[in-house]
Scaffold this motif. Sequence first.
Motif, mmCIF file in Angstrom:
data_model
loop_
_atom_site.group_PDB
_atom_site.id
_atom_site.type_symbol
_atom_site.label_atom_id
_atom_site.label_comp_id
_atom_site.label_asym_id
_atom_site.label_seq_id
_atom_site.Cartn_x
_atom_site.Cartn_y
_atom_site.Cartn_z
ATOM 1 N N ILE A 123 0.825 -1.212 0.000
ATOM 2 C CA ILE A 123 0.000 0.000 0.000
ATOM 3 C C ILE A 123 0.862 1.266 0.000
ATOM 4 C CG2 ILE A 123 -1.855 -1.197 1.206
ATOM 5 C CD1 ILE A 123 -1.088 0.295 3.756
ATOM 6 N N SER A 124 2.163 1.100 -0.273
ATOM 7 C CA SER A 124 3.093 2.229 -0.142
ATOM 8 C C SER A 124 2.788 3.374 -1.107
ATOM 9 C CB SER A 124 4.533 1.758 -0.349
ATOM 10 O OG SER A 124 4.701 1.195 -1.650
ATOM 11 N N TYR A 125 2.270 3.064 -2.286
ATOM 12 C CA TYR A 125 1.982 4.140 -3.232
ATOM 13 C C TYR A 125 0.869 5.038 -2.698
ATOM 14 C CZ TYR A 125 0.824 6.650 -7.503
ATOM 15 O OH TYR A 125 0.558 7.644 -8.415
ATOM 16 N N SER A 126 -0.185 4.433 -2.163
ATOM 17 C CA SER A 126 -1.247 5.240 -1.556
ATOM 18 C C SER A 126 -0.724 6.024 -0.362
ATOM 19 C CB SER A 126 -2.412 4.340 -1.116
ATOM 20 O OG SER A 126 -3.244 4.016 -2.204
ATOM 21 N N ILE A 127 0.138 5.389 0.438
ATOM 22 C CA ILE A 127 0.730 6.096 1.574
ATOM 23 C C ILE A 127 1.463 7.335 1.087
ATOM 24 C CG2 ILE A 127 2.537 5.976 3.348
ATOM 25 C CD1 ILE A 127 1.806 3.054 3.771
ATOM 26 N N TYR A 128 2.253 7.161 0.057
ATOM 27 C CA TYR A 128 3.061 8.272 -0.448
ATOM 28 C C TYR A 128 2.194 9.377 -1.037
ATOM 29 C CZ TYR A 128 6.791 10.723 -2.893
ATOM 30 O OH TYR A 128 7.659 11.686 -3.326
ATOM 31 N N ILE A 129 1.173 9.013 -1.783
ATOM 32 C CA ILE A 129 0.354 10.005 -2.474
ATOM 33 C C ILE A 129 -0.603 10.720 -1.528
ATOM 34 C CG2 ILE A 129 -1.584 10.192 -4.094
ATOM 35 C CD1 ILE A 129 1.127 10.266 -5.409
ATOM 36 N N LEU A 130 -1.147 10.009 -0.554
ATOM 37 C CA LEU A 130 -2.203 10.580 0.291
ATOM 38 C C LEU A 130 -1.690 11.255 1.563
ATOM 39 C CD1 LEU A 130 -4.809 7.653 0.146
ATOM 40 C CD2 LEU A 130 -4.920 9.816 -1.113
ATOM 41 N N HIS A 131 -0.469 10.989 1.958
ATOM 42 C CA HIS A 131 -0.096 11.312 3.335
ATOM 43 C C HIS A 131 -0.111 12.804 3.666
ATOM 44 C CE1 HIS A 131 3.946 11.973 1.563
ATOM 45 N NE2 HIS A 131 4.145 12.766 2.598
ATOM 46 N N MET A 132 0.172 13.691 2.700
ATOM 47 C CA MET A 132 0.215 15.116 3.043
ATOM 48 C C MET A 132 -1.157 15.657 3.445
ATOM 49 S SD MET A 132 3.155 16.407 3.301
ATOM 50 C CE MET A 132 2.580 18.096 3.478
ATOM 51 N N ILE A 133 -2.211 15.039 2.955
ATOM 52 C CA ILE A 133 -3.556 15.433 3.376
ATOM 53 C C ILE A 133 -3.693 15.250 4.882
ATOM 54 C CG2 ILE A 133 -6.018 14.847 3.186
ATOM 55 C CD1 ILE A 133 -5.359 13.898 0.289
ATOM 56 N N PHE A 134 -3.159 14.149 5.389
ATOM 57 C CA PHE A 134 -3.290 13.831 6.812
ATOM 58 C C PHE A 134 -2.190 14.477 7.640
ATOM 59 C CE2 PHE A 134 -5.164 10.388 4.312
ATOM 60 C CZ PHE A 134 -6.487 10.544 4.712
ATOM 61 N N VAL A 135 -1.076 14.806 7.013
ATOM 62 C CA VAL A 135 -0.048 15.570 7.713
ATOM 63 C C VAL A 135 -0.595 16.944 8.094
ATOM 64 C CG1 VAL A 135 2.152 16.785 7.399
ATOM 65 C CG2 VAL A 135 1.939 14.377 6.735
ATOM 66 N N ILE A 136 -1.260 17.603 7.146
ATOM 67 C CA ILE A 136 -1.857 18.912 7.432
ATOM 68 C C ILE A 136 -2.925 18.779 8.522
ATOM 69 C CG2 ILE A 136 -3.232 20.800 6.473
ATOM 70 C CD1 ILE A 136 -0.353 20.805 5.535
ATOM 71 N N THR A 137 -3.734 17.735 8.428
ATOM 72 C CA THR A 137 -4.762 17.485 9.449
ATOM 73 C C THR A 137 -4.124 17.282 10.816
ATOM 74 O OG1 THR A 137 -6.165 16.432 7.787
ATOM 75 C CG2 THR A 137 -6.692 16.004 10.095
ATOM 76 N N ALA A 138 -3.054 16.492 10.876
ATOM 77 C CA ALA A 138 -2.407 16.206 12.148
ATOM 78 C C ALA A 138 -1.744 17.451 12.740
ATOM 79 C CB ALA A 138 -1.372 15.099 11.956
ATOM 80 N N ILE A 139 -1.158 18.280 11.891
ATOM 81 C CA ILE A 139 -0.554 19.532 12.374
ATOM 82 C C ILE A 139 -1.624 20.417 12.996
ATOM 83 C CG2 ILE A 139 0.511 21.691 11.588
ATOM 84 C CD1 ILE A 139 2.148 20.029 9.608
ATOM 85 N N TYR A 140 -2.799 20.453 12.374
ATOM 86 C CA TYR A 140 -3.905 21.245 12.927
ATOM 87 C C TYR A 140 -4.321 20.719 14.300
ATOM 88 C CZ TYR A 140 -8.664 22.877 13.662
ATOM 89 O OH TYR A 140 -9.808 23.408 14.222
ATOM 90 N N VAL A 141 -4.516 19.410 14.410
ATOM 91 C CA VAL A 141 -4.948 18.821 15.692
ATOM 92 C C VAL A 141 -3.899 19.061 16.767
ATOM 93 C CG1 VAL A 141 -5.506 16.669 16.881
ATOM 94 C CG2 VAL A 141 -6.396 17.090 14.576
ATOM 95 N N ALA A 142 -2.634 18.839 16.429
ATOM 96 C CA ALA A 142 -1.561 19.011 17.409
ATOM 97 C C ALA A 142 -1.460 20.460 17.883
ATOM 98 C CB ALA A 142 -0.233 18.570 16.803
ATOM 99 N N SER A 143 -1.727 21.405 16.994
ATOM 100 C CA SER A 143 -1.635 22.816 17.369
ATOM 101 C C SER A 143 -2.715 23.222 18.364
ATOM 102 C CB SER A 143 -1.727 23.697 16.120
ATOM 103 O OG SER A 143 -3.031 23.655 15.550
ATOM 104 N N LYS A 144 -3.778 22.435 18.451
ATOM 105 C CA LYS A 144 -4.876 22.735 19.373
ATOM 106 C C LYS A 144 -4.653 22.146 20.765
ATOM 107 C CE LYS A 144 -7.332 24.977 16.352
ATOM 108 N NZ LYS A 144 -7.561 26.436 16.509
ATOM 109 N N ILE A 145 -3.614 21.344 20.905
ATOM 110 C CA ILE A 145 -3.346 20.711 22.195
ATOM 111 C C ILE A 145 -2.389 21.580 23.000
ATOM 112 C CG2 ILE A 145 -2.358 18.681 23.329
ATOM 113 C CD1 ILE A 145 -3.155 17.054 20.907
ATOM 114 N N HIS A 146 -2.814 21.976 24.177
ATOM 115 C CA HIS A 146 -1.976 22.783 25.060
ATOM 116 C C HIS A 146 -1.175 21.833 25.951
ATOM 117 C CE1 HIS A 146 -3.994 26.411 23.720
ATOM 118 N NE2 HIS A 146 -5.162 25.810 23.946
#
Length: 370
Positions: free
Chosen positions: A296-319
């Motif tokens: 599944i590495s190709y999907s991992i490579y192609i899709l991951h930045m969508i979830f990287v941005i999502t994760a950065i948003y969630v992490a920024s909300k955690i104090h």
Amino acid sequence: MSNAKLKGQYSGFIPEYEGLRGILAIWVVIGHVTSGLPISFNFASPSLWNTVPVQVFIILSGFVIFSLLDREHQSYVAFLTQRAFRIFPIYLVALAISTLMLPVSREILQLAPAAPMTEARISLIDSAEKNLSWSFLSHALLIQGLVPDSILENSAYTLVGQAWSVSVEWQFYLLAPAIYFLLGTRKRIAKLTALSGGLITLTIAGKTMGGGYIGNYLPLFAVGIATFYTYKLSSEKWPAALIPALLAAPITPEHSAALIIWALVSYCALCKKTSTAQQAASSLLRSKPAVYLGQISYSIYILHMIFVITAIYVASKIHAPTWIHATTALLLSAALTVLSSHVSYKCIERPMMRIGKRLSHRERIEFAPQ
């Protein structure tokens, strides 16, 4: 090693290389998450996280594609049809989602704590929106790596940034059958002369092109191709397959880390197991989790930045302390990426590959080497 022996032991699947794919894909995810977090200011070279695994991917592609051409002898149309159905479907899904996310992604990056890659990512979004129609068209055709920056700013990286390497792959697919033919034995001098002239021309043209142009990555593809031929022609008892990477390392020092990784993995994958360390590394690469991540590495490579941005948003909300921010972002992005990639592989990639095989014609390749 005779062709019969090669075919008997190599059917196109080397589990160590499949496991390597999975590990490289996760490496890229970790690198892109980390470079988007303040914690990476502590690292000497955040770009290392993203560069080295992609270089190894390119070497691996050279090996895999030439083993495919040597094994199946497809027509040019059949080869490209299967390759297109392999890479385009999930890529176009990622392209559509990433394009729609541009305004949201900019807002998230602007509000999140500054990181080494924050400014660059915002700049890429700005470049994309300045010429959105042309950026989308070039990405949809996977020719963004062929568009000079003088014509379209940051063309290779704007919408799906990591897909610059997929554009390089597509360019390689267009050229690989011709290169395979020119490496044939009949009229070798004339063929090699033509091949050398073509490669020199591609390399020289790279001076005016952007980062997603194949001419800038020919040495990496060449190492993968040479590894295949040395493996095909030599005995596993003598690790000749390691020679291309070892010879290239001092010539292209900017690729030395990737070449060392390739040599070590090839030693585990292609050579007779003679040491405990070699057997342990091979077992890790052949393990079910690593091999499945490779599938599944190709999907991992192609899709991951969508979830990287999502994760950065969630992490920024955690104090919470910095290490909790980083851990949250890493775990969340990895989990969402792997889960979505599992679904996309089952529902998009695999069905589309089957369609590609049905549409392609099993003809003898018109330019088979002789």
